[in-house]
Scaffold this active site. Structure first.
Site, PDB file in Angstrom:
ATOM      1  N   CYS A 334       0.823  -1.214   0.000  1.00 23.41           N
ATOM      2  CA  CYS A 334       0.000   0.000   0.000  1.00 23.41           C
ATOM      3  C   CYS A 334       0.860   1.268   0.000  1.00 23.41           C
ATOM      4  O   CYS A 334       1.667   1.486   0.900  1.00 23.41           O
ATOM      5  CB  CYS A 334      -0.921  -0.030   1.216  1.00 23.41           C
ATOM      6  N   CYS A 337       0.352   3.580   2.980  1.00 25.49           N
ATOM      7  CA  CYS A 337       0.976   3.001   4.177  1.00 25.49           C
ATOM      8  C   CYS A 337       2.476   3.307   4.197  1.00 25.49           C
ATOM      9  O   CYS A 337       3.042   3.652   5.241  1.00 25.49           O
ATOM     10  CB  CYS A 337       0.766   1.490   4.228  1.00 25.49           C
ATOM     11  N   CYS A 457     -20.902  16.552  -5.675  1.00 27.48           N
ATOM     12  CA  CYS A 457     -20.145  17.475  -6.536  1.00 27.48           C
ATOM     13  C   CYS A 457     -20.219  18.912  -6.020  1.00 27.48           C
ATOM     14  O   CYS A 457     -21.309  19.486  -5.871  1.00 27.48           O
ATOM     15  CB  CYS A 457     -20.694  17.378  -7.962  1.00 27.48           C
ATOM     16  N   CYS A 460     -21.793  21.424  -8.389  1.00 27.27           N
ATOM     17  CA  CYS A 460     -23.247  21.218  -8.442  1.00 27.27           C
ATOM     18  C   CYS A 460     -23.916  21.917  -7.261  1.00 27.27           C
ATOM     19  O   CYS A 460     -24.961  22.561  -7.406  1.00 27.27           O
ATOM     20  CB  CYS A 460     -23.586  19.729  -8.422  1.00 27.27           C
TER      21      CYS A 460
END
Length: 676
Positions: A334, A337, A457, A460
Site C-alpha cells: 500500500c 501506508c 459534486c 453542483c
C-alpha cells in the site's frame, strides 16, 4: 418456396399412393392396412414437426437482422432502441459482400444493438427517398437515442462492426489506426499462441487495456518503434481487457497496464522495464537484456523502531495489557501506508521519549487476515484506538504531530454531520426526473433546461440554488421547465445523454428535437437570460468554469500564481516547454482542501526564489476528459510534466517546502503502469 400446407398435402398423397401399390402387390388383409395406416400417420407427424422446426430455425435467423420497408416501422424502432446501425443498399445482389458481413456482425451483437437492412431498390424505395439516402452500392448509418449519430467510419469487416456496435461513441480501435500499421495486433489467446509459435524474430508483446491512461500515452511511441524495427524484430499488442482474454492475464500474470514481455523463439524471456518511449523500445530490441532484479523490501517488523508489531500470537495480550494503544492496520504494498510509516515510527519514538501514556502498534492485515476481518478492515492504512483492552474508535491521523497530539489526550472525533436533504425532496420549481419519466417529460415541454448532477459534486452544490432560483422566474410559463437528474441514481439516463462530468447542463426542445449543451454562466441571471431565448446565441458566461475555479482558490496565499487548466487548454499549456506539476483534485475532497494552502504557498515561494516551473490545477469534476486520459482514481493526484510529456507522479509529502524541493530537482523519466 412452397407453402407448408401444400407440402404436407403433396407428401400425404405420395404416401397414400405408395401404400396402395404395396397393398395390391402383397394382397394383405384389412388388419395389415390398418397397421400401415397407423405408420402413415406417425410418418406424417414426424415430417410436419421436422418442417416446423426447420421453419422456426429459419425465422430465428431472420429476426437477427430485420429488413425494413416502411418509414413508420423505422421511426418506431428508433423510439424504442438506442443503438441502431442501418445498412442501406441499392440492391442486395450488388452489395452481397457487405450484406454477408453485416449479417454475421448482427449475430454477434444480438442483445447489444440493433442492425437493420434497407433495400432501396425494392419496396423501401419510398422510405430511402424520404430519408434522402442514396447508397452506391451501400451506405451504413448509425442512430443513437432516436437520432442520427454518424456515418459508419470503420473498416468493412465483421470484427470492426462488432467493435463499433459495442462502443459507437468510443475511439477507433488501435488495430484500425493507420499510424499503427506496423504493430501486429493479436485478437485472442489462440491467435497469440499461433503467432508465438510461427514468428522466429525477436518479439515484444504489449498487454494493454483501452481505458488505461499510460497505455494511451505509450501507443504512438510503440507504433513508431514498430516502424523503425520493421524487418529486425516484431512489436505486437493484445487487448487483454476483453472478457475472452482473461485467461491470458492469468497465464502471463498481468497485474497492471501496460505490461510488455520479451519473447525469443516463442519462449518468454523477461519483462521490459525500460523507458516508455520510442528510443527506449528500439534500444532494448536491438540489445535485449534482463533488467536488474529489484532489491527485496525488508519486512517492516524486521526494521528497528519503537513501533510494536502485532501478530495473532500477541495481539490480544498486548491490547489487554496496555491501557492506551493505537493500531495501524496496513498492507506492505500500500502506497499510503509506505508514506505513513516514517511518520508513525517518529510518533512511536516521541511517545517513548516524552513518556506519553500509550504505544503505537502495527499489524500486517495481509498476513493476519483473521484479525483484520474481526475489525472489518476495508482499506489501508486504517488506524484504530483501543482503551483498556477494548476497541474505542477510529482516528484519521497520519502525521507524527497529529498522532502525538491525539495520544496526549485521546478523544473520539466528532460525529459526521447529518446527511444533506436530497435535492429532489426540497420544495422548488425544479422537476426531478427519473429513468421512467425522463423521455416522456421532454416530449411534453417545449423548452427544458436539465442539470445532470451528483450530490457530492462541489460545483453542483454551488449551481443548485442559482438553478432553483432561475426556475422560479418561469413557474407561470407552461412552455418552460427547469429539470434535474441525479446521475448517481439514474445512471442509464446520464449515459444515454453522454454526461461525462458534473454538473452537465443541456437544453432540450421538443418541437425541433434540438439538444445542445449549455456552457454559459451558472448564476441565476445566466440561466434566466438563456431560457428567455434558448434558440438564440448563448450570452457570454458571467461565471465561466475557470473563473469559478479561481474563486475557489482565491482565499489562499499565493493562489494567484497557480494556473487553472481545462480539458481544452491542458495540452497546449503543458507543451509550452516549462516544467509543470499538476494537481488533479475534486472540490469535495478533504485531503485536497487540506493541501490547497500548501500548494498555493509553494507557487508563491517558487516565484520569489526564481525556481523554474509552474504549479497548475485541474478540477476533475468539470474536466472529465483529462481525468479519463490520466486515469485519475484518487484525490489529490499530482503529476509532473516536462515539454508536454508526462514524467512521473509526485509521491512526496504535501507541504509547501517539499513541493518546492521537488520542483528544484525533479525526477528523470521513468516507466509507469496502471494497476488492474
Amino acid at each position: 418456396m412452397y407453402d407448408i400446407s401444400n407440402r404436407i398435402e403433396y407428401l400425404q398423397l405420395n404416401v397414400s399412393v405408395w401404400l396402395e401399390v404395396m397393398l395390391n402387390v402383397a394382397g394383405r388383409e384389412m388388419d395389415l392396412y390398418k397397421k400401415v395406416a397407423g405408420l402413415q400417420i406417425i410418418f406424417i407427424i414426424i415430417l410436419v414437426c421436422g418442417i416446423q422446426h426447420f421453419q422456426a430455425k429459419q425465422n430465428a435467423q431472420k429476426t437477427t437482422i430485420e429488413e425494413l420497408t416502411d418509414i413508420k416501422d423505422f421511426k418506431k424502432i428508433l423510439r424504442t432502441k438506442n443503438n441502431v446501425l442501418v445498412c442501406y443498399v441499392i440492391s442486395q445482389k450488388q452489395a452481397s459482400n457487405i450484406v454477408k458481413i453485416f449479417k454475421e456482425a448482427a449475430e454477434i451483437v444480438k442483445g447489444q444493438g440493433t442492425m437493420l437492412l434497407v433495400d432501396c431498390f425494392g419496396e423501401a424505395r419510398k422510405m430511402c427517398r424520404k430519408l434522402k439516402v442514396s447508397p452506391e452500392p451501400f451506405l451504413l448509418k448509425h442512430y443513437k437515442d432516436g437520432e442520427f449519430h454518424k456515418d459508419y467510419d470503420r473498416l468493412d469487416t465483421v470484427q470492426s462492426m462488432v467493435n463499433f456496435m459495442r462502443d459507437p461513441t468510443g475511439d477507433i480501435p488501435w488495430e484500425e489506426d493507420s499510424t499503427a500499421i506496423d504493430v501486429v495486433h493479436i485478437l485472442d489467446a489462440l491467435s497469440l499462441s499461433k503467432f508465438l509459435r510461427k514468428e522466429m524474430r525477436p518479439i515484444l508483446v504489449l498487454f494493454y487495456a483501452p481505458w488505461c491512461g499510460f497505455c494511451k500515452q505509450l501507443k504512438p511511441e510503440y507504433a513508431a518503434a514498430a516502424t523503425e524495427l520493421k524487418g529486425h524484430s516484431v512489436l505486437a499488442a493484445i487487448d487483454v481487457n476483453r472478457p475472452e482474454n482473461a485467461i491470458i492475464r492469468q497465464q502471463y500474470n498481468i497485474t497492471g497496464f501496460p505490461t510488455m514481455l520479451y519473447f525469443e523463439n516463442g519462449n518468454q524471456k523477461f519483462m521490459y522495464e525500460g523507458e516508455n518511449n520510442k528510443n527506449g523500445l528500439v534500444g532494448f530490441m536491438k540489445n535485449p537484456s534482463k533488467p536488474p532484479e529489484k532489491p527485496k523490501e525488508d519486512d517492516w517488523s524486521a526494521v528497528k523502531s519503537d513501533v510494536v508489531h502485532l501478530t495473532s500470537e500477541n495481539f490480544d495480550t498486548v491490547i489487554a495489557r496496555e491501557s492506551s494503544v493505537l493500531v495501524m492496520f496496513y498492507a506492505p504494498w500500500c502506497g499510503h501506508c509506505k508514506k505513513m510509516k516514517p511518520e508513525y515510527e517518529k510518533a512511536a519514538a516521541l511517545l517513548k521519549a516524552e513518556k506519553i501514556a500509550g504505544i503505537a502498534a502495527a499489524l500486517d492485515a495481509t498476513k493476519e487476515a483473521a484479525i483484520a476481518a474481526r475489525y472489518a478492515i476495508r482499506g489501508y492504512p486504517t488506524v484504530k484506538y483501543f482503551r483498556a483492552g477494548e476497541f474505542a474508535f477510529d482516528i484519521n491521523a497520519r502525521e507524527a504531530a497529529k498522532i502525538i497530539e491525539f495520544m496526549r489526550n485521546p478523544r473520539e472525533p466528532p460525529p459526521p454531520p447529518p446527511p444533506e436533504t436530497p435535492w429532489s425532496e426540497e420544495p422548488s420549481e425544479v422537476v426531478h426526473l427519473t429513468e421512467e419519466t425522463f423521455r416522456s417529460f421532454l416530449k411534453k415541454k417545449k423548452h427544458v433546461l436539465v442539470m445532470f448532477y451528483a450530490p457530492w459534486c462541489g460545483h453542483c452544490k454551488k449551481a443548485k440554488p442559482e438553478f432553483t432560483a432561475a426556475a422560479e422566474h418561469f413557474k407561470d410559463d407552461p412552455k418552460v421547465e427547469f429539470a434535474a437528474v441525479d446521475c448517481t441514481r439514474y445512471t442509464a439516463v446520464c449515459e444515454a445523454t453522454d454526461v461525462k462530468g458534473y454538473p452537465t447542463i443541456k437544453y432540450f426542445h421538443y418541437h425541433t428535437k434540438e439538444t445542445k449543451s449549455y456552457n454559459g454562466g451558472r448564476m441565476e441571471s445566466d440561466f434566466v437570460n438563456f431560457m428567455k431565448n434558448p434558440l438564440g446565441p448563448v450570452v457570454d458566461a458571467t461565471t465561466a468554469p475557470d473563473k469559478v475555479e479561481q474563486e475557489e482558490w482565491g482565499d489562499y496565499e499565493g493562489a494567484e500564481n497557480l494556473v487553472h487548466l481545462m480539458d481544452d487548454t491542458f495540452d497546449t499549456f503543458v507543451s509550452s516547454g516549462d516544467p509543470v506539476l499538476v494537481m488533479f483534485y475534486a472540490p469535495w475532497c478533504g485531503h485536497c482542501k487540506r493541501m490547497k494552502p500548501s500548494y498555493s504557498l509553494a507557487a508563491l515561494q517558487m516565484k520569489a526564489e526564481n525556481i523554474p516551473g509552474v504549479l497548475a490545477t485541474v478540477d476533475t469534476t468539470v474536466n472529465p476528459k483529462l481525468s479519463s486520459k490520466f486515469n485519475i482514481l484518487g484525490f489529490p493526484t499530482l503529476k509532473y510534466f516536462n515539454n508536454g510529456k508526462f514524467i512521473s507522479d509526485y509521491d512526496r509529502k504535501r507541504s509547501a517546502e517539499d513541493i518546492k524541493t521537488f520542483m528544484k530537482s525533479p525526477p528523470p523519466l521513468i516507466g509507469n503502469k496502471d494497476e488492474l
